[in-house]
Design an enzyme around this catalytic site. Sequence first.
Site, PDB file in Angstrom:
ATOM      1  N   ASP A  36      -0.484  -2.263  -6.480  1.00 40.81           N
ATOM      2  CA  ASP A  36       0.445  -1.265  -5.762  1.00 40.81           C
ATOM      3  C   ASP A  36       0.888  -0.225  -6.192  1.00 40.81           C
ATOM      4  O   ASP A  36       1.686  -0.306  -7.579  1.00 40.81           O
ATOM      5  CB  ASP A  36       0.665  -2.412  -4.681  1.00 40.81           C
ATOM      6  CG  ASP A  36       1.756  -1.836  -3.784  1.00 40.81           C
ATOM      7  OD1 ASP A  36       2.275  -0.789  -2.888  1.00 40.81           O
ATOM      8  OD2 ASP A  36       0.775  -2.531  -2.192  1.00 40.81           O
ATOM      9  N   ASP A  62      -0.778   4.381  -8.756  1.00 39.34           N
ATOM     10  CA  ASP A  62      -1.098   4.815  -7.821  1.00 39.34           C
ATOM     11  C   ASP A  62      -2.514   5.327  -7.398  1.00 39.34           C
ATOM     12  O   ASP A  62      -3.279   5.693  -8.458  1.00 39.34           O
ATOM     13  CB  ASP A  62      -0.224   5.989  -7.775  1.00 39.34           C
ATOM     14  CG  ASP A  62      -0.408   7.272  -6.512  1.00 39.34           C
ATOM     15  OD1 ASP A  62      -1.100   7.630  -5.575  1.00 39.34           O
ATOM     16  OD2 ASP A  62       0.636   8.145  -6.015  1.00 39.34           O
ATOM     17  N   VAL A  63      -3.266   4.562  -6.356  1.00 39.73           N
ATOM     18  CA  VAL A  63      -4.665   4.655  -6.248  1.00 39.73           C
ATOM     19  C   VAL A  63      -5.064   6.364  -6.548  1.00 39.73           C
ATOM     20  O   VAL A  63      -6.292   6.026  -6.508  1.00 39.73           O
ATOM     21  CB  VAL A  63      -4.956   4.144  -4.919  1.00 39.73           C
ATOM     22  CG1 VAL A  63      -5.058   1.785  -5.161  1.00 39.73           C
ATOM     23  CG2 VAL A  63      -4.752   4.259  -3.963  1.00 39.73           C
ATOM     24  N   SER A 141     -10.868   1.639   9.160  1.00 37.67           N
ATOM     25  CA  SER A 141     -10.776   1.742  10.930  1.00 37.67           C
ATOM     26  C   SER A 141     -11.328   1.131  11.557  1.00 37.67           C
ATOM     27  O   SER A 141     -12.525   2.289  11.158  1.00 37.67           O
ATOM     28  CB  SER A 141      -9.493   2.472  10.882  1.00 37.67           C
ATOM     29  OG  SER A 141      -9.281   2.601  11.866  1.00 37.67           O
ATOM     30  N   TYR A 154      -6.201  10.832   9.263  1.00 37.84           N
ATOM     31  CA  TYR A 154      -6.888   9.431   9.529  1.00 37.84           C
ATOM     32  C   TYR A 154      -8.560   9.184   9.482  1.00 37.84           C
ATOM     33  O   TYR A 154      -9.207   8.648   9.064  1.00 37.84           O
ATOM     34  CB  TYR A 154      -5.662   8.489  10.277  1.00 37.84           C
ATOM     35  CG  TYR A 154      -5.650   6.521   9.726  1.00 37.84           C
ATOM     36  CD1 TYR A 154      -5.567   6.023   8.478  1.00 37.84           C
ATOM     37  CD2 TYR A 154      -6.535   6.522  10.947  1.00 37.84           C
ATOM     38  CE1 TYR A 154      -5.284   4.731   8.595  1.00 37.84           C
ATOM     39  CE2 TYR A 154      -6.340   4.719  10.994  1.00 37.84           C
ATOM     40  CZ  TYR A 154      -5.835   3.862   9.475  1.00 37.84           C
ATOM     41  OH  TYR A 154      -5.891   3.109   9.349  1.00 37.84           O
ATOM     42  N   LYS A 158     -11.565   7.713   7.440  1.00 41.82           N
ATOM     43  CA  LYS A 158     -11.672   6.645   7.687  1.00 41.82           C
ATOM     44  C   LYS A 158     -13.304   6.307   7.848  1.00 41.82           C
ATOM     45  O   LYS A 158     -14.032   5.472   7.190  1.00 41.82           O
ATOM     46  CB  LYS A 158     -11.260   5.797   8.487  1.00 41.82           C
ATOM     47  CG  LYS A 158      -9.755   5.360   8.454  1.00 41.82           C
ATOM     48  CD  LYS A 158      -9.359   4.849   6.498  1.00 41.82           C
ATOM     49  CE  LYS A 158      -8.192   3.163   6.606  1.00 41.82           C
ATOM     50  NZ  LYS A 158      -7.890   3.027   5.422  1.00 41.82           N
TER      51      LYS A 158
END
Length: 247
Positions: A36, A62-63, A141, A154, A158
């Site tokens: 994370d 940090d992804v 999502s 978003y 997703k």
Amino acid sequence: MNLQGEVALVTGAARGIGLAAAEKLGALGAAVVLADRDLEGAEAGALAIEGAGGRAMALRMDVREPEDWEYALDNAAERYGGLHILVNNAGFDRPGGVQKVSLKDFREVLEVHLIACLLGMKAALPAFEEAGRGAVVNVASLYAKIGGQGEAAYTAAKAGIVGLTKAAARELARLQVRVNCVLPGLTDTPAIRGLMSEKVMNKLLAETPMRRMAQPHEIASVIAFLCTSEASFVTGAAWEVSGGWNM
Ligand SMILES: NC(=O)c1ccc[n+]([C@@H]2O[C@H](COP(=O)([O-])OP(=O)(O)OC[C@H]3O[C@@H](n4cnc5c(N)ncnc54)[C@H](O)[C@@H]3O)[C@@H](O)[C@H]2O)c1
């Protein structure tokens, strides 16, 4: 369900759904790397898993950064000898519809959700190939399916994750790597509590037949199932965990 001998990396594991997934995988016997931006939160999660008799470590990553993925995979290899499970969960939201959302926000949301899933799978593949197997669960999502009002970035990110999951599942099946995604509905996490007004939440709950939010552990159970050999013939699935929202 049993994950003894497996090594898992969960992103966004400091809180919310990621923490619940890490705890569930740990409880099933996997050694878990909690990754994370929030190292303190990830460390607290790792301590809790160890306190419950599991094996876990925390690291800051940090992804969005390819070097951070290298660092995470190196740590998993050094500490636990490889990687078998990847849960791409980290993310944030920048609300705004098509008219309102800035290009900067749109790009940032695509980066943290969609591009990070790609980076994660690219980074994990050599370890999966070495192990001769792997399982990926990408956290999408329900908005991927129905579109979120005022959630252009978003929703796009997703929906992109669902597409990427299916493409990857087709490509990687020959390597015994399964790739699935989950589509949670409204889930009771710090993100939702911080972001959503009571009015919007009540509207969404009224659309949800079960008339409540999920608890993070209810999403984590499905993620964990998809990681186990109990789901050995499940790949390319987009599994709704939504209390029946928009059946
Ligand atoms: N809560 C919901 O209702 C809901 C519904 C559908 C999907 N989701 C998805 O589930 C996932 C987890 O959501 P949550 O509600 O638990 O959120 P959360 O905000 O509670 O937790 C997200 C975690 O991701 C971490 N993170 C954010 N950006 C990062 C980055 N660049 N690198 C590393 N870590 C980063 C944060 O520090 C945080 O610990 C997200 O992908 C979210 O889109 C949530």
